[in-house]
Design an enzyme around this catalytic site. Structure first.
Site, PDB file in Angstrom:
ATOM      1  N   GLY A 140       2.593   9.991   8.333  1.00 21.75           N
ATOM      2  CA  GLY A 140       1.554   9.878   9.362  1.00 21.75           C
ATOM      3  C   GLY A 140       1.765   8.612  10.182  1.00 21.75           C
ATOM      4  O   GLY A 140       1.800   8.638  11.422  1.00 21.75           O
ATOM      5  N   HIS A 141       1.921   7.488   9.469  1.00 26.22           N
ATOM      6  CA  HIS A 141       2.194   6.221  10.162  1.00 26.22           C
ATOM      7  C   HIS A 141       3.520   6.309  10.930  1.00 26.22           C
ATOM      8  O   HIS A 141       3.630   5.872  12.074  1.00 26.22           O
ATOM      9  CB  HIS A 141       2.345   5.076   9.158  1.00 26.22           C
ATOM     10  CG  HIS A 141       1.156   4.832   8.284  1.00 26.22           C
ATOM     11  ND1 HIS A 141       1.169   5.016   6.923  1.00 26.22           N
ATOM     12  CD2 HIS A 141      -0.095   4.387   8.582  1.00 26.22           C
ATOM     13  CE1 HIS A 141      -0.002   4.703   6.415  1.00 26.22           C
ATOM     14  NE2 HIS A 141      -0.804   4.319   7.394  1.00 26.22           N
ATOM     15  N   LYS A 172      -6.069  11.543  12.806  1.00 24.33           N
ATOM     16  CA  LYS A 172      -6.622  11.696  11.446  1.00 24.33           C
ATOM     17  C   LYS A 172      -7.954  10.917  11.348  1.00 24.33           C
ATOM     18  O   LYS A 172      -8.914  11.379  10.764  1.00 24.33           O
ATOM     19  CB  LYS A 172      -5.601  11.143  10.449  1.00 24.33           C
ATOM     20  CG  LYS A 172      -6.143  10.650   9.146  1.00 24.33           C
ATOM     21  CD  LYS A 172      -5.986  11.698   8.082  1.00 24.33           C
ATOM     22  CE  LYS A 172      -6.730  11.369   6.813  1.00 24.33           C
ATOM     23  NZ  LYS A 172      -6.608   9.998   6.378  1.00 24.33           N
ATOM     24  N   SER A 199      -2.820   7.176   2.632  1.00 24.85           N
ATOM     25  CA  SER A 199      -2.447   6.261   1.544  1.00 24.85           C
ATOM     26  C   SER A 199      -3.335   6.525   0.334  1.00 24.85           C
ATOM     27  O   SER A 199      -2.934   6.348  -0.802  1.00 24.85           O
ATOM     28  CB  SER A 199      -2.596   4.819   2.004  1.00 24.85           C
ATOM     29  OG  SER A 199      -1.892   4.616   3.209  1.00 24.85           O
ATOM     30  N   ARG A 200      -4.564   6.965   0.591  1.00 29.94           N
ATOM     31  CA  ARG A 200      -5.508   7.187  -0.511  1.00 29.94           C
ATOM     32  C   ARG A 200      -5.180   8.428  -1.339  1.00 29.94           C
ATOM     33  O   ARG A 200      -5.747   8.592  -2.417  1.00 29.94           O
ATOM     34  CB  ARG A 200      -6.941   7.286   0.029  1.00 29.94           C
ATOM     35  CG  ARG A 200      -7.495   5.952   0.500  1.00 29.94           C
ATOM     36  CD  ARG A 200      -8.992   6.016   0.762  1.00 29.94           C
ATOM     37  NE  ARG A 200      -9.555   4.696   0.973  1.00 29.94           N
ATOM     38  CZ  ARG A 200      -9.797   4.133   2.157  1.00 29.94           C
ATOM     39  NH1 ARG A 200      -9.513   4.805   3.262  1.00 29.94           N
ATOM     40  NH2 ARG A 200     -10.305   2.922   2.243  1.00 29.94           N
TER      41      ARG A 200
HETATM   42  P1  AMP Z   1      -4.191   3.320   7.976  1.00 23.54           P
HETATM   43  O1  AMP Z   1      -3.020   2.599   7.384  1.00 23.54           O
HETATM   44  O2  AMP Z   1      -4.738   4.394   7.097  1.00 23.54           O
HETATM   45  O3  AMP Z   1      -5.243   2.381   8.520  1.00 23.54           O
HETATM   46  O4  AMP Z   1      -3.640   4.102   9.239  1.00 23.54           O
HETATM   47  C1  AMP Z   1      -2.937   3.461  10.271  1.00 23.54           C
HETATM   48  C2  AMP Z   1      -2.792   4.403  11.447  1.00 23.54           C
HETATM   49  O5  AMP Z   1      -2.094   5.579  11.046  1.00 23.54           O
HETATM   50  C3  AMP Z   1      -4.147   4.873  11.983  1.00 23.54           C
HETATM   51  O6  AMP Z   1      -4.087   4.938  13.395  1.00 23.54           O
HETATM   52  C4  AMP Z   1      -4.296   6.234  11.380  1.00 23.54           C
HETATM   53  O7  AMP Z   1      -5.111   7.104  12.129  1.00 23.54           O
HETATM   54  C5  AMP Z   1      -2.858   6.714  11.371  1.00 23.54           C
HETATM   55  N1  AMP Z   1      -2.691   7.762  10.369  1.00 23.54           N
HETATM   56  C6  AMP Z   1      -3.001   7.697   9.052  1.00 23.54           C
HETATM   57  N2  AMP Z   1      -2.754   8.880   8.443  1.00 23.54           N
HETATM   58  C7  AMP Z   1      -2.302   9.718   9.400  1.00 23.54           C
HETATM   59  C8  AMP Z   1      -1.876  11.076   9.411  1.00 23.54           C
HETATM   60  N3  AMP Z   1      -1.878  11.831   8.319  1.00 23.54           N
HETATM   61  N4  AMP Z   1      -1.475  11.599  10.579  1.00 23.54           N
HETATM   62  C9  AMP Z   1      -1.478  10.858  11.717  1.00 23.54           C
HETATM   63  N5  AMP Z   1      -1.849   9.577  11.771  1.00 23.54           N
HETATM   64  C10 AMP Z   1      -2.260   9.003  10.634  1.00 23.54           C
END
Ligand code: AMP
Length: 288
Positions: free
Chosen positions: A36-37, A149, A186-187
């Site tokens: 995703g990231h 997401k 990540s969760r």
């Molecule tokens: P996080 O590390 O969870 O704060 O996410 C960092 C960035 O990655 C944020 O903009 C999230 O929306 C994006 N992100 C996290 N998971 C996904 C996913 N499965 N698909 C697309 N973007 C994601």
């Protein structure tokens, strides 16, 4: 690739790069990187001269009973992935450098946080808006990338940029899913094998909502009830935090299906609070 820890050093480098006319692209994350990231990183690489990824588990966006301490972290692995994806700079600041003694300025939106996750996570979006504002001022990006997401977060950042006149373009990326449809997060690491299988209930319920809407169902409470039933059939121990159908821009709840609908939900499976959403567009001809 450079790993920068100091806030001052990061800001000075960005200002220098901008003076040289470089276009800076930015992907803020909390680390423990997954596809995703990386989908955002890949897009950013194509669009910009300098690609900055921040890795910062931001304490101000976690509630007192939330998973700040246990949030998964693996810097070594993240560094390897960033190298593989040609990241130029990883910004990995220390909490004390981001929030020194006496820190007291926060950024808060009035309306957008009063829906969806904002209701069950009071203060969460205040923490998000504050850290993103700080990161924008430190990294000085021309373009920043956020995933759909976290739809509410994306809308809040878009609004923040408009309201506070940040000269930054926000680009959004589609939700990246596992093969069975579970949105990458990540969760997901918190899930046991059994819970991992049950976690599919979020995506399945979104697909079910889409099917119902496409068949002509317009009554939001009926759709929500059927989604809940499906979730509890797949994962009987799941705790549904919310299931909502909202206007995708204002995030206000709908009672009837409109042309553009965001179906969003948060469900706790074991200790993992998972979120997912789907934008469902319809031509309103089949009203029943
Ligand atoms: P996080 O590390 O969870 O704060 O996410 C960092 C960035 O990655 C944020 O903009 C999230 O929306 C994006 N992100 C996290 N998971 C996904 C996913 N499965 N698909 C697309 N973007 C994601």
């Amino acid at each position: 690739m450079q790993l920068i820890r100091s806030v001052k050093k990061m800001q000075n480098l960005s200002l220098k790069l901008k003076r040289k006319g470089k276009k800076i692209g930015f992907v803020p994350t909390m680390g423990f990187l997954h596809e995703g990231h990386l989908s955002l990183v890949e897009r950013c690489r194509k669009d910009c001269d300098i690609l900055v990824v921040s890795i910062f588990v931001n304490p101000t966006q976690f509630g007192p009973r939330e998973d700040y301490k246990s949030y998964p972290r693996d810097l070594k692995r993240d560094i390897k992935l960033c190298k593989k994806y040609n990241v130029d700079i990883i910004f990995y600041p220390d909490v004390k450098d981001m929030y020194p003694e006496g820190f007291e300025t926060y950024v808060e939106l009035e309306k957008l946080p009063n829906h969806l996750c904002g209701l069950s996570r009071p203060g969460h979006f205040r923490g998000v808006a504050t850290v993103v504002t700080k990161l924008f001022n430190i990294v000085q990006p021309d373009v920043a990338y956020f995933g759909e997401k976290d739809w509410q977060q994306l809308k809040i950042i878009e609004k923040l940029v408009r309201d506070l006149n940040f000269p930054i373009r926000i680009k959004s990326g589609k939700i990246i899913r596992e093969r069975d449809g579970l949105a990458m997060s990540s969760r997901n690491k918190y899930l046991s094998e059994k819970e991992r299988k049950e976690a599919i209930c979020l995506y399945k319920s979104l697909l079910f909502a889409k099917e119902l809407i496409e068949k002509g169902e317009r009554d939001v409470s009926k759709i929500k009830r059927k989604m809940r039933e499906l979730i509890l059939k797949i994962a009987p121990k799941a705790k549904v935090d919310y299931i909502e159908i909202v206007d995708p821009e204002t995030l206000e709840s709908l009672s009837r299906i409109k042309e553009r609908n965001l179906v969003a939900l948060a469900v706790k499976i074991g200790v993992a609070r998972l979120i997912d959403n789907m934008l469902i567009k319809v031509k309103l001809t089949k009203e029943i």
